[in-house]
Design a protein around this motif. Structure first.
Motif, PDB file in Angstrom:
ATOM      1  N   ALA A 103      -3.306  11.487 -15.258  1.00 55.19           N
ATOM      2  CA  ALA A 103      -4.539  11.060 -14.583  1.00 55.19           C
ATOM      3  C   ALA A 103      -4.321  10.903 -13.077  1.00 55.19           C
ATOM      4  O   ALA A 103      -5.185  11.273 -12.267  1.00 55.19           O
ATOM      5  CB  ALA A 103      -5.039   9.750 -15.189  1.00 55.19           C
ATOM      6  N   LEU A 104      -3.146  10.391 -12.679  1.00 56.76           N
ATOM      7  CA  LEU A 104      -2.898  10.216 -11.237  1.00 56.76           C
ATOM      8  C   LEU A 104      -2.739  11.560 -10.531  1.00 56.76           C
ATOM      9  O   LEU A 104      -3.199  11.730  -9.393  1.00 56.76           O
ATOM     10  CB  LEU A 104      -1.689   9.317 -10.990  1.00 56.76           C
ATOM     11  CG  LEU A 104      -2.088   7.866 -10.692  1.00 56.76           C
ATOM     12  CD1 LEU A 104      -2.447   7.101 -11.958  1.00 56.76           C
ATOM     13  CD2 LEU A 104      -1.015   7.138  -9.928  1.00 56.76           C
ATOM     14  N   ALA A 105      -2.078  12.504 -11.193  1.00 53.46           N
ATOM     15  CA  ALA A 105      -1.949  13.835 -10.595  1.00 53.46           C
ATOM     16  C   ALA A 105      -3.332  14.471 -10.435  1.00 53.46           C
ATOM     17  O   ALA A 105      -3.652  15.070  -9.391  1.00 53.46           O
ATOM     18  CB  ALA A 105      -1.051  14.710 -11.480  1.00 53.46           C
ATOM     19  N   VAL A 134       0.849  -1.193   0.000  1.00 53.88           N
ATOM     20  CA  VAL A 134       0.000   0.000   0.000  1.00 53.88           C
ATOM     21  C   VAL A 134       0.885   1.243   0.000  1.00 53.88           C
ATOM     22  O   VAL A 134       1.671   1.451   0.935  1.00 53.88           O
ATOM     23  CB  VAL A 134      -0.942   0.012   1.229  1.00 53.88           C
ATOM     24  CG1 VAL A 134      -1.818   1.253   1.216  1.00 53.88           C
ATOM     25  CG2 VAL A 134      -1.796  -1.251   1.256  1.00 53.88           C
ATOM     26  N   VAL A 135       0.768   2.059  -1.037  1.00 54.54           N
ATOM     27  CA  VAL A 135       1.528   3.311  -1.129  1.00 54.54           C
ATOM     28  C   VAL A 135       0.552   4.458  -1.387  1.00 54.54           C
ATOM     29  O   VAL A 135      -0.637   4.243  -1.539  1.00 54.54           O
ATOM     30  CB  VAL A 135       2.581   3.254  -2.261  1.00 54.54           C
ATOM     31  CG1 VAL A 135       3.687   2.289  -1.927  1.00 54.54           C
ATOM     32  CG2 VAL A 135       1.931   2.902  -3.589  1.00 54.54           C
ATOM     33  N   GLY A 136       1.104   5.653  -1.474  1.00 56.53           N
ATOM     34  CA  GLY A 136       0.238   6.823  -1.690  1.00 56.53           C
ATOM     35  C   GLY A 136       0.030   7.527  -0.370  1.00 56.53           C
ATOM     36  O   GLY A 136       0.458   7.056   0.690  1.00 56.53           O
ATOM     37  N   LYS A 195       7.816   3.452  -4.701  1.00 55.29           N
ATOM     38  CA  LYS A 195       6.720   3.313  -5.673  1.00 55.29           C
ATOM     39  C   LYS A 195       6.530   1.865  -6.062  1.00 55.29           C
ATOM     40  O   LYS A 195       7.458   1.047  -5.984  1.00 55.29           O
ATOM     41  CB  LYS A 195       7.030   4.143  -6.933  1.00 55.29           C
ATOM     42  CG  LYS A 195       6.909   5.645  -6.711  1.00 55.29           C
ATOM     43  CD  LYS A 195       7.168   6.384  -8.016  1.00 55.29           C
ATOM     44  CE  LYS A 195       7.109   7.874  -7.817  1.00 55.29           C
ATOM     45  NZ  LYS A 195       5.953   8.484  -8.470  1.00 55.29           N
ATOM     46  N   ILE A 196       5.314   1.577  -6.517  1.00 51.60           N
ATOM     47  CA  ILE A 196       5.034   0.270  -7.107  1.00 51.60           C
ATOM     48  C   ILE A 196       4.657   0.485  -8.569  1.00 51.60           C
ATOM     49  O   ILE A 196       4.117   1.561  -8.900  1.00 51.60           O
ATOM     50  CB  ILE A 196       3.920  -0.472  -6.346  1.00 51.60           C
ATOM     51  CG1 ILE A 196       2.625   0.362  -6.317  1.00 51.60           C
ATOM     52  CG2 ILE A 196       4.360  -0.784  -4.935  1.00 51.60           C
ATOM     53  CD1 ILE A 196       1.419  -0.395  -5.783  1.00 51.60           C
ATOM     54  N   PRO A 197       5.001  -0.483  -9.412  1.00 47.19           N
ATOM     55  CA  PRO A 197       5.586  -1.785  -9.150  1.00 47.19           C
ATOM     56  C   PRO A 197       7.090  -1.703  -8.854  1.00 47.19           C
ATOM     57  O   PRO A 197       7.787  -0.863  -9.415  1.00 47.19           O
ATOM     58  CB  PRO A 197       5.356  -2.557 -10.461  1.00 47.19           C
ATOM     59  CG  PRO A 197       5.375  -1.491 -11.522  1.00 47.19           C
ATOM     60  CD  PRO A 197       4.725  -0.302 -10.868  1.00 47.19           C
ATOM     61  N   THR A 198       7.533  -2.606  -7.976  1.00 53.90           N
ATOM     62  CA  THR A 198       8.956  -2.849  -7.737  1.00 53.90           C
ATOM     63  C   THR A 198       9.151  -4.354  -7.789  1.00 53.90           C
ATOM     64  O   THR A 198       8.369  -5.094  -7.182  1.00 53.90           O
ATOM     65  CB  THR A 198       9.374  -2.299  -6.352  1.00 53.90           C
ATOM     66  OG1 THR A 198       9.247  -0.873  -6.346  1.00 53.90           O
ATOM     67  CG2 THR A 198      10.814  -2.678  -6.024  1.00 53.90           C
TER      68      THR A 198
HETATM   69  N1  GSH Z   1       6.843   5.636 -13.489  1.00 53.86           N
HETATM   70  C1  GSH Z   1       6.426   4.701 -12.481  1.00 53.86           C
HETATM   71  C2  GSH Z   1       5.181   5.207 -11.775  1.00 53.86           C
HETATM   72  C3  GSH Z   1       4.794   4.306 -10.613  1.00 53.86           C
HETATM   73  C4  GSH Z   1       3.806   4.984  -9.680  1.00 53.86           C
HETATM   74  O1  GSH Z   1       3.685   6.215  -9.636  1.00 53.86           O
HETATM   75  N2  GSH Z   1       3.094   4.161  -8.916  1.00 53.86           N
HETATM   76  C5  GSH Z   1       2.206   4.695  -7.926  1.00 53.86           C
HETATM   77  C6  GSH Z   1       1.056   3.740  -7.663  1.00 53.86           C
HETATM   78  S1  GSH Z   1      -0.076   3.724  -8.997  1.00 53.86           S
HETATM   79  C7  GSH Z   1       2.960   4.847  -6.618  1.00 53.86           C
HETATM   80  O2  GSH Z   1       3.743   4.002  -6.290  1.00 53.86           O
HETATM   81  N3  GSH Z   1       2.695   5.936  -5.886  1.00 53.86           N
HETATM   82  C8  GSH Z   1       3.277   6.144  -4.595  1.00 53.86           C
HETATM   83  C9  GSH Z   1       4.065   7.400  -4.515  1.00 53.86           C
HETATM   84  O3  GSH Z   1       4.228   8.090  -5.536  1.00 53.86           O
HETATM   85  O4  GSH Z   1       4.513   7.702  -3.429  1.00 53.86           O
HETATM   86  C10 GSH Z   1       6.185   3.334 -13.131  1.00 53.86           C
HETATM   87  O5  GSH Z   1       5.922   3.295 -14.330  1.00 53.86           O
HETATM   88  O6  GSH Z   1       6.328   2.312 -12.456  1.00 53.86           O
END
Ligand code: GSH
Length: 208
Positions: free
Chosen positions: A111-113, A38-40, A56-59
């Protein structure tokens, strides 16, 4: 025996979904051990940050402990683990595939922003930013409508997956945009994309 890899995973993340669909397309899904991560928000995920300082995920963590990210890198790595047709084709076809990958991922970044902004209290939301992001998404969908026949006619690549996922994410989080309106060829292409077993096997889920 082929080694298992650990994937920091969430059913909500479209970037993770891209990796899962790639793994499924390549017959590698059973080698991924998914770990719900769980991130964010504003709390740092310290355990994840020890493996990926970006948190961040995916890792992806390989059997020997090697860690890699982000989603394009993981997808390209998975594409080296099989002998079938490649999702990252050779040049010059690769240029188009990578451009489509960048477009799909770029749409997700916008979209995420935008989604993050929507979650802020109404009085703190920046209307100019949200208007800009909406205009950019609209411009991307218009450009994809122009590319729809070529998308349908060309060999399936990482670019197709990225575009398909970005449009599906609009359905998941921005259904009110009705992106199919005025984009019939793209809508038809996306219907075919959505029927692929790899896509059906990895639906987005808002689990918490
Ligand atoms: N450029 C990265 C973007 C990954 C990303 O932003 N994942 C989001 C989840 S959808 C995340 O981990 N967000 C947590 C954060 O930014 O702290 C990829 O393609 O893997």
């Amino acid at each position: 025996m082929a080694e298992t890899m650990k994937l920091h995973w969430s059913p909500r993340s479209p970037y993770v979904r891209k990796v899962m669909i790639v793994a499924h397309e390549l017959g590698l899904a059973d080698r991924l051990q998914t770990v719900r991560t769980v991130v964010g928000g504003t709390m740092p995920h310290l355990e994840l940050m020890r493996e990926n300082p970006l948190g961040k995920i995916p890792t992806l963590v390989l059997g020997d402990g090697t860690v890699t990210y982000d989603s394009p890198v993981i997808c390209e790595y998975l594409d080296t683990l099989h002998n079938g047709p490649k999702l990252f084709p050779d040049w010059p076809e690769r240029l188009t595939a990578l451009r489509r990958l960048a477009l799909g991922d770029g749409m997700l970044d916008i979209a995420l922003a935008w989604l993050g902004e929507r979650f802020r209290p109404l009085e703190k939301q920046s209307q100019p930013h949200m208007t800009l992001w909406q205009a950019k998404i609209r411009c991307c969908v218009d450009a994809l409508e122009q590319d729809a026949d070529a998308l349908a006619a060309s060999r399936f690549t990482i670019g197709h997956i990225a575009i398909g996922i970005a449009l599906a994410y609009l359905d998941f989080r921005f259904a009110d945009l009705n992106w199919r309106d005025g984009h019939p060829r793209l809508a038809a292409w996306h219907a075919a994309f959505s029927a692929r077993p790899s896509v059906l096997a990895n639906p987005p889920v808002d689990d918490r």
